[in-house]
Design an enzyme around this catalytic site. Structure first.
Site, PDB file in Angstrom:
ATOM      1  N   CYS A  99       0.832  -1.200   0.000  1.00  0.00           N
ATOM      2  CA  CYS A  99       0.000   0.000   0.000  1.00  0.00           C
ATOM      3  C   CYS A  99       0.868   1.251   0.000  1.00  0.00           C
ATOM      4  O   CYS A  99       0.586   2.215  -0.721  1.00  0.00           O
ATOM      5  CB  CYS A  99      -0.933  -0.007   1.206  1.00  0.00           C
ATOM      6  N   CYS A 195      -6.957  -2.372   7.434  1.00  0.00           N
ATOM      7  CA  CYS A 195      -8.194  -1.590   7.356  1.00  0.00           C
ATOM      8  C   CYS A 195      -9.358  -2.376   6.783  1.00  0.00           C
ATOM      9  O   CYS A 195     -10.464  -2.349   7.323  1.00  0.00           O
ATOM     10  CB  CYS A 195      -7.965  -0.339   6.518  1.00  0.00           C
TER      11      CYS A 195
END
EC number: 2.8.1.13
Length: 379
Positions: A99, A195
């Site tokens: 990410c 997340c």
């Protein structure tokens, strides 16, 4: 309104809030940008809207512009599909590393430049220094919060355009500054975990994308112990979630995952955390990334981490012709896991790292031999 020189990645948390506040206090021309990297599935696990509201509130208090970008498509294509493929192949990936490389320091940086900025800032606990004609990535001052492990895939171009305004702070200092500045996030709980999973059961989440494939759980002597729902739901060293009840003629000690064989769909376990099947002193990686652009030498000594928040471990690194690494550790390592990140350090400086491909743990050697035999048959 003036064109911002710096775009701050606003997560809605206290770290990015203080990063923006510090830059604003230095009279830098800044703006905030909130990224949505995951489309809420209706369970509210990512708390994205709450985080966005907090980011808007902080930008309002600081008197800076707020921007929003949806990178959920890019995240799905460049991070999540890789995450699933790695688990399907029996490995344990680290999506935070990918990410950072693909979203925060690629698409976010590109967006910042489209907005007219020449730099970005984030709330990472790390530091950047420029000396000897290149940029160096250093650990954060708060070693317990240091995030250089997740940033090891960054290079010279990204570091030249990046600021880490809180890298010199300890967490208690940061919260105190946030409180003194009147930031509404000063007491907000730190986010943990991945997340897109949030507080959900990890196995149940994976089952939505990787259907169950039940098989046997065996001990090192190939004795059947129980059944598992799918080997890809487990990782080396895992103790929780095995659902192994009382086993005849076995002590009531906890069981640990010591290996998995996708070819036979067998999950291997042992009752000792210090099982020899979880020990290794050598690993081979995939081709490495170097923060400076190149390795320090063909062979060199340094320290390494094979998991986040692990203590530094002395090792000898040999760079192979294809860019992959052979790493020999001074001491035996516990549960070194293919798919995870090997990150190399020289003192407080992060040199770079690579994905772990294989180790010399007994069951990993067996898996590699089986894989080699399968490849030979296919050829």
């Amino acid at each position: 309104m003036n064109t911002p020189r710096i775009i701050v990645a606003m997560s809605g948390g206290v770290d990015s809030s203080v990063a923006a506040w510090r830059l604003n206090s230095q009279r830098e021309t800044i703006a905030g940008l909130f990224m949505r990297n995951w489309t809420d599935d209706g369970n509210g696990q990512c708390h994205a809207e709450e985080d966005r509201r907090d980011a808007v509130a902080v930008c309002g208090i600081l008197g800076i512009a707020f921007h929003f970008r949806d990178f959920s498509h890019e995240y799905w294509q460049e991070v999540f599909t890789h995450f699933l493929a790695e688990y399907a192949n029996g490995r344990t990936p680290n999506p935070d590393v990918l990410c950072n490389r693909e979203i925060k320091f690629k698409h976010f940086l590109e967006t910042a430049r489209e907005l007219g900025a020449d730099s970005i800032a984030t709330g990472h606990y790390a530091r950047i220094k420029h000396y000897r004609q290149r940029w160096h990535l250093l650990r954060g001052a708060d070693r317990s919060k240091d995030q250089s492990y997740f940033l090891h895939q960054l290079g010279q171009e990204q570091l030249a355009a990046t600021m880490f305004p809180i890298g010199d702070l300890e967490k208690p200092q940061l919260r105190q500054l946030a409180h003194q500045a009147g930031l509404p996030t000063h007491a907000k709980k730190d986010s943990t975990g991945i997340c897109f999973i949030g507080e959900r059961n990890f196995r149940e989440f994976l089952k939505q994308y990787l259907p169950a494939q039940p098989g046997e759980i065996r001990d090192p002597q190939e004795q059947r112990i129980a059944e598992h729902p799918g080997v890809f739901y487990f990782t080396l060293g895992q103790r929780q979630g095995l659902n192994i009840g009382g086993v005849r003629n076995r002590p009531p000690s906890p069981w640990y995952v010591i290996g998995k064989d996708l070819a036979t769909n067998v999950l291997y376990v042992d009752q000792h955390r210090d099982s020899p099947f979880l020990q290794s002193r050598w690993l081979r990686s995939e081709p490495a990334h170097w923060v400076s652009g190149s390795p320090p030498a063909p062979t060199f000594t340094c320290t390494a981490q094979t998991r986040y928040r692990q203590a530094d471990e002395p090792c000898k690194v040999t760079v192979r012709n294809d860019g992959s690494l052979d790493v020999d550790f001074t001491q035996t390592q516990w549960a070194v896991t293919p798919g995870q990140s090997l990150v190399l350090y020289d003192g407080n400086e992060c040199l770079g790292g690579a994905v772990i491909a294989t180790t010399d743990a007994p069951l990993e050697r067996k898996r590699a031999r089986n894989l080699s035999k399968t490849e030979n048959v296919l050829q």
